[in-house]
Design a protein around this motif. Structure first.
Motif, mmCIF file in Angstrom:
data_model
loop_
_atom_site.group_PDB
_atom_site.id
_atom_site.type_symbol
_atom_site.label_atom_id
_atom_site.label_comp_id
_atom_site.label_asym_id
_atom_site.label_seq_id
_atom_site.Cartn_x
_atom_site.Cartn_y
_atom_site.Cartn_z
ATOM 1 N N VAL A 85 15.637 -22.450 -6.914
ATOM 2 C CA VAL A 85 15.753 -20.994 -7.084
ATOM 3 C C VAL A 85 14.383 -20.352 -7.215
ATOM 4 O O VAL A 85 14.104 -19.300 -6.611
ATOM 5 C CB VAL A 85 16.629 -20.664 -8.306
ATOM 6 N N MET A 86 13.497 -20.984 -7.987
ATOM 7 C CA MET A 86 12.153 -20.420 -8.167
ATOM 8 C C MET A 86 11.377 -20.424 -6.854
ATOM 9 O O MET A 86 10.696 -19.447 -6.516
ATOM 10 C CB MET A 86 11.402 -21.211 -9.235
ATOM 11 N N SER A 87 11.476 -21.496 -6.105
ATOM 12 C CA SER A 87 10.751 -21.593 -4.831
ATOM 13 C C SER A 87 11.264 -20.570 -3.829
ATOM 14 O O SER A 87 10.480 -19.877 -3.167
ATOM 15 C CB SER A 87 10.880 -23.003 -4.255
ATOM 16 N N LEU A 88 12.588 -20.472 -3.702
ATOM 17 C CA LEU A 88 13.166 -19.495 -2.777
ATOM 18 C C LEU A 88 12.851 -18.065 -3.227
ATOM 19 O O LEU A 88 12.612 -17.185 -2.398
ATOM 20 C CB LEU A 88 14.677 -19.700 -2.670
ATOM 21 N N GLY A 89 12.863 -17.846 -4.542
ATOM 22 C CA GLY A 89 12.516 -16.528 -5.063
ATOM 23 C C GLY A 89 11.076 -16.153 -4.751
ATOM 24 O O GLY A 89 10.789 -15.013 -4.355
ATOM 25 N N CYS A 90 10.161 -17.110 -4.916
ATOM 26 C CA CYS A 90 8.750 -16.858 -4.585
ATOM 27 C C CYS A 90 8.587 -16.573 -3.098
ATOM 28 O O CYS A 90 7.812 -15.686 -2.709
ATOM 29 C CB CYS A 90 7.897 -18.065 -4.985
ATOM 30 N N SER A 91 9.324 -17.292 -2.261
ATOM 31 C CA SER A 91 9.259 -17.049 -0.816
ATOM 32 C C SER A 91 9.722 -15.634 -0.489
ATOM 33 O O SER A 91 9.099 -14.937 0.332
ATOM 34 C CB SER A 91 10.139 -18.069 -0.081
ATOM 35 N N PHE A 92 10.800 -15.191 -1.142
ATOM 36 C CA PHE A 92 11.323 -13.843 -0.898
ATOM 37 C C PHE A 92 10.326 -12.779 -1.355
ATOM 38 O O PHE A 92 10.111 -11.777 -0.667
ATOM 39 C CB PHE A 92 12.655 -13.676 -1.622
ATOM 40 N N LEU A 93 9.704 -13.015 -2.512
ATOM 41 C CA LEU A 93 8.738 -12.046 -3.032
ATOM 42 C C LEU A 93 7.502 -11.944 -2.147
ATOM 43 O O LEU A 93 7.001 -10.851 -1.881
ATOM 44 C CB LEU A 93 8.330 -12.429 -4.456
ATOM 45 N N VAL A 94 7.011 -13.086 -1.685
ATOM 46 C CA VAL A 94 5.839 -13.080 -0.798
ATOM 47 C C VAL A 94 6.176 -12.365 0.501
ATOM 48 O O VAL A 94 5.378 -11.597 1.035
ATOM 49 C CB VAL A 94 5.364 -14.523 -0.521
ATOM 50 N N ASP A 95 7.398 -12.593 1.016
ATOM 51 C CA ASP A 95 7.819 -11.943 2.254
ATOM 52 C C ASP A 95 7.903 -10.433 2.077
ATOM 53 O O ASP A 95 7.636 -9.666 3.013
ATOM 54 C CB ASP A 95 9.186 -12.492 2.678
#
Length: 219
Positions: A167-177
């Motif tokens: 969840v943290m990794s996918l969340g960071c990916s979404f935020l960076v995007d």
């Protein structure tokens, strides 16, 4: 049970298995006919060359085979985790543990939906029609939230740290995007977080499914 009764039972079991195989074979043939008919319709009515539907995209575009490698691996991991969870759910794993069973269903649906989305670029296609991307992703987020909710109640029985990392990794990916893709190196960071999140989730779902099926087999 006498020998004659045992032999009769074996014959009946074999007949039921053959009947089941026949039904599945018919289902596969039907699905294949629908798929091939759709290709013909696309070619004849909509002018979409069937060649463009059956060949590998990179072969059609004349690009190197490694184009999209990480993205393709991500799709494989999405489906691997999703199929594992849905198979365990379908097999009845966690039938006496509602939160585990619902976590398998929600996790399998989320991972499968994300795999189809990534493979066919669905939310990007919908977003180009004027629908906000955040709105398109609502079903994805609801499924992920459902998975996390039920996983909370079984956190002592599963590798919950893997789910947290996913969840943290996918969340960071979404935020960076969401920041900008025009900053040098940002796409690499975004995709790096994304593939890590997919891998964490695939391992979590696979291990949880295996544990659930093993527990069911011992009972």
């Amino acid at each position: 049970m006498d020998v004659e009764g045992f032999t009769t039972a074996r014959v009946l079991t074999r007949q039921r298995r053959l009947q089941g195989d026949f039904h599945w074979a018919l289902l596969v043939i039907f699905a294949g006919v629908v798929l091939l008919t759709s290709i013909v319709i696309a070619d004849r009515l909509f002018g979409i060359d069937y060649y463009d539907l059956v060949r590998d995209p990179n072969a059609i575009a004349g690009q190197p085979k490694y184009f999209g490698l990480v993205s393709n691996l991500g799709v494989i991991f999405w489906f691997a985790g999703g199929f594992a969870a849905l198979q365990a759910y379908w097999a009845g794993a966690g039938f006496d543990a509602p939160h585990l069973r619902r976590a398998l269903l929600a996790g399998g649906l989320f991972s499968g939906l994300m795999g189809v989305d990534d493979l066919l670029m669905l939310h990007e296609a919908v977003a180009t029609a004027g629908v906000p991307e955040s709105l398109v992703l609502v079903p994805h987020m609801l499924l992920l939230a459902t998975l996390c909710y039920h996983a909370w109640f079984i956190r002592r029985d599963v590798q919950s740290l893997l789910l947290v990392a996913a969840v943290m990794s996918l969340g960071c990916s979404f935020l960076v995007d969401a920041v900008s893709e025009h900053i040098a190196g940002l796409v690499f960071v975004e995709e790096g977080f994304k593939i890590l999140g997919i891998m964490f989730l695939a391992v979590f779902l696979s291990l949880t499914s295996h544990a659930a099926l093993s527990t069911r087999a011992r009972r």
